[in-house]
Design an enzyme around this catalytic site. Structure first.
Site, PDB file in Angstrom:
ATOM      1  N   SER A  98      37.840  33.381  22.909  1.00  0.00           N
ATOM      2  CA  SER A  98      39.024  32.092  22.806  1.00  0.00           C
ATOM      3  C   SER A  98      38.352  31.603  21.043  1.00  0.00           C
ATOM      4  CB  SER A  98      38.287  31.501  22.906  1.00  0.00           C
ATOM      5  OG  SER A  98      39.461  31.705  24.173  1.00  0.00           O
ATOM      6  N   ASP A 141      30.640  45.435  13.997  1.00  0.00           N
ATOM      7  CA  ASP A 141      32.078  44.990  14.896  1.00  0.00           C
ATOM      8  C   ASP A 141      31.932  45.528  16.418  1.00  0.00           C
ATOM      9  OD1 ASP A 141      34.576  46.154  15.248  1.00  0.00           O
ATOM     10  OD2 ASP A 141      34.719  47.105  13.650  1.00  0.00           O
ATOM     11  N   ILE A 142      32.507  44.853  17.347  1.00  0.00           N
ATOM     12  CA  ILE A 142      31.851  45.725  18.340  1.00  0.00           C
ATOM     13  C   ILE A 142      32.920  46.936  18.576  1.00  0.00           C
ATOM     14  CG2 ILE A 142      34.237  44.493  19.068  1.00  0.00           C
ATOM     15  CD1 ILE A 142      32.539  42.929  21.639  1.00  0.00           C
ATOM     16  N   ASP A 196      41.233  42.744  19.936  1.00  0.00           N
ATOM     17  CA  ASP A 196      42.157  42.753  21.035  1.00  0.00           C
ATOM     18  C   ASP A 196      42.491  43.720  19.632  1.00  0.00           C
ATOM     19  OD1 ASP A 196      43.530  43.520  23.258  1.00  0.00           O
ATOM     20  OD2 ASP A 196      45.083  41.543  22.732  1.00  0.00           O
TER      21      ASP A 196
HETATM   22  N1  AR6 Z   1      34.188  42.897  16.462  1.00  0.00           N
HETATM   23  C1  AR6 Z   1      33.567  41.700  16.598  1.00  0.00           C
HETATM   24  N2  AR6 Z   1      34.304  40.294  17.289  1.00  0.00           N
HETATM   25  C2  AR6 Z   1      35.637  40.403  16.800  1.00  0.00           C
HETATM   26  C3  AR6 Z   1      36.078  41.608  15.889  1.00  0.00           C
HETATM   27  C4  AR6 Z   1      36.169  42.963  15.868  1.00  0.00           C
HETATM   28  N3  AR6 Z   1      36.305  43.549  15.485  1.00  0.00           N
HETATM   29  N4  AR6 Z   1      37.144  40.829  15.345  1.00  0.00           N
HETATM   30  C5  AR6 Z   1      37.792  39.465  15.687  1.00  0.00           C
HETATM   31  N5  AR6 Z   1      36.148  39.439  15.763  1.00  0.00           N
HETATM   32  P1  AR6 Z   1      40.334  36.518  18.451  1.00  0.00           P
HETATM   33  P2  AR6 Z   1      41.092  35.073  20.750  1.00  0.00           P
HETATM   34  C6  AR6 Z   1      36.141  37.865  16.666  1.00  0.00           C
HETATM   35  O1  AR6 Z   1      41.430  35.996  17.768  1.00  0.00           O
HETATM   36  O2  AR6 Z   1      40.084  33.572  20.537  1.00  0.00           O
HETATM   37  C7  AR6 Z   1      44.597  38.090  20.075  1.00  0.00           C
HETATM   38  O3  AR6 Z   1      45.952  38.107  19.652  1.00  0.00           O
HETATM   39  C8  AR6 Z   1      36.876  36.261  15.307  1.00  0.00           C
HETATM   40  O4  AR6 Z   1      36.201  36.514  15.020  1.00  0.00           O
HETATM   41  O5  AR6 Z   1      40.209  37.968  18.458  1.00  0.00           O
HETATM   42  O6  AR6 Z   1      40.536  35.166  22.173  1.00  0.00           O
HETATM   43  C9  AR6 Z   1      44.767  38.457  21.590  1.00  0.00           C
HETATM   44  O7  AR6 Z   1      45.540  39.433  22.547  1.00  0.00           O
HETATM   45  C10 AR6 Z   1      36.554  35.398  16.606  1.00  0.00           C
HETATM   46  O8  AR6 Z   1      35.078  35.267  16.254  1.00  0.00           O
HETATM   47  O9  AR6 Z   1      40.631  36.004  20.162  1.00  0.00           O
HETATM   48  C11 AR6 Z   1      45.578  36.989  22.491  1.00  0.00           C
HETATM   49  O10 AR6 Z   1      46.213  36.890  21.867  1.00  0.00           O
HETATM   50  C12 AR6 Z   1      36.293  36.327  18.166  1.00  0.00           C
HETATM   51  O11 AR6 Z   1      36.316  37.633  17.705  1.00  0.00           O
HETATM   52  C13 AR6 Z   1      44.758  36.832  21.558  1.00  0.00           C
HETATM   53  O12 AR6 Z   1      44.466  37.384  19.606  1.00  0.00           O
HETATM   54  C14 AR6 Z   1      37.591  36.012  19.367  1.00  0.00           C
HETATM   55  O13 AR6 Z   1      39.022  36.131  18.266  1.00  0.00           O
HETATM   56  C15 AR6 Z   1      43.189  36.136  21.197  1.00  0.00           C
HETATM   57  O14 AR6 Z   1      41.775  34.888  21.316  1.00  0.00           O
END
Ligand code: AR6
Length: 330
Positions: A116, A9-10, A33
């Site tokens: 993304s 978990d980042i 985020d």
């Molecule tokens: N630690 C590490 N990786 C994570 C975590 C975590 N705690 N939580 C999720 N991931 P996403 P995007 C991974 O949807 O596609 C937001 O609403 C997840 O499994 O977070 O860039 C923003 O505000 C995935 O592989 O980001 C934007 O509106 C990766 O992080 C939108 O989502 C990215 O998933 C951005 O979408």
């Protein structure tokens, strides 16, 4: 300095900066985020409000507040629209901009999520490849430790074809190792040995007369062979250890100690960095007291890449990761 792919978990990462997969408003959202804003506390959103948003493919930096990380770098990746809308360049841009910001702010260790690859729908294997390509290029020129933090297992399934190929290669090797043919070969070798003339004794010129003499005939060591091959390839030390994903400190240890015994992954990482053909890779491994074993998935995967002369250490590490093996270098 190396790239590490870790599952975590980042928000828990103790690094100088973590990267957020944000949107253009920089005012929070779901996914990583949301997790980052929850862990950092409301002060993060307050600072973000003053930033005036951020364009896709770019990044902005804030403090980390209640996070273990000192900074948060908010990167905006593209929404996947099928791949024909400049998505790769925008994603690469988001990684590069984040790395530049980390560098400008003196960060030595940075952690990225797969930007993304969640809500924005970028195919995970391609997102991973772009991340690894851009970070890999950056690390060839800069000293930094970068963690690519992968949250879910599925993200590791690298390109389907490569995965299937390696799986088949592993199966073949296992089958070869476990068929009767080897036992037959062994029996034949034993029969041959029984008929062969007796081994020569101390009269033989190749057998040393004393232990002192034997020790006096020490072969070139791992460290000596490594340094010789670096010179022969016309590489600098730094080019070699960076390409091997090996830490500078470890390299200096190997350089200064002629009899240094590296771990097997380290020895293999150097064989890859030096782009050695398979027979020379075997020779280098032997110097460290190792061999490619077909009873180990790790060895088979590395051998698979070397045999195909694919020396991209980050691609090899993706494959190792996909098969739950430890990584080369790092
Ligand atoms: N630690 C590490 N990786 C994570 C975590 C975590 N705690 N939580 C999720 N991931 P996403 P995007 C991974 O949807 O596609 C937001 O609403 C997840 O499994 O977070 O860039 C923003 O505000 C995935 O592989 O980001 C934007 O509106 C990766 O992080 C939108 O989502 C990215 O998933 C951005 O979408």
């Amino acid at each position: 300095m190396p790239l590490h792919i870790v599952r975590n978990d980042i928000t828990t990462m103790k690094v100088d900066a973590i990267v957020n997969a944000a949107n253009e408003s920089l005012l929070g959202g779901g996914g990583v985020d949301g997790a980052i804003h929850r862990a950092a506390g409301p002060e993060l959103l307050a600072e973000c409000r003053g930033l005036g948003g951020c364009k896709t493919g770019q990044a902005k930096i804030t403090r980390g507040y209640r996070l273990p990380a000192k900074y948060v770098i908010h990167a905006v990746g593209p929404v996947w629209q099928g791949g024909g809308h400049g998505e790769r360049e925008l994603l690469a841009g988001a990684y590069r901009a984040s790395l530049e910001l980390a560098l400008a702010n003196g960060c030595q260790a940075v952690a990225f999520p797969l930007i993304s690859a969640g809500a924005y729908g970028y195919p995970k294997d391609r997102a991973l490849k772009t991340a690894v390509d851009v970070i890999g290029d950056f690390l060839l020129a800069h000293d930094m430790t970068v963690y690519l933090v992968i949250f879910d297992r599925a993200a590791f399934s690298i390109g389907e074809k490569l995965f299937a190929d390696i799986a088949a290669y592993i199966d073949d090797r296992y089958v070869e190792e476990h068929t009767d043919r080897r036992e037959e070969q062994y029996r034949r070798a034993m029969a041959f040995a029984a008929e062969a003339p007796p081994l020569c004794t101390s009269a033989c010129p190749s057998v040393p007369g004393s232990l002192d003499e034997a020790l006096g005939r020490l072969d070139e060591s791992f460290s000596q062979m490594l340094l010789r091959k670096i010179d022969e390839k016309g590489m600098t030390d730094a080019q070699c250890y960076k390409k091997a994903n090996i830490d500078r400190k470890l390299f200096s240890k190997i350089r200064s100690d002629t009899h240094y015994r590296p771990s097997k992954p380290t020895a293999m990482a150097f064989a890859v960095a030096l782009e050695l053909p398979l027979d020379e890779a075997r020779e280098l491994l032997e110097k460290a007291g190792f061999a490619f074993s077909h009873a180990s998935k790790f060895d088979i995967i590395v051998e698979y890449f070397i045999a195909r002369r694919n020396y991209d250490i980050f691609a090899i590490n993706e494959a190792l990761f996909a098969f739950d093996q430890s990584l080369l270098g790092g």
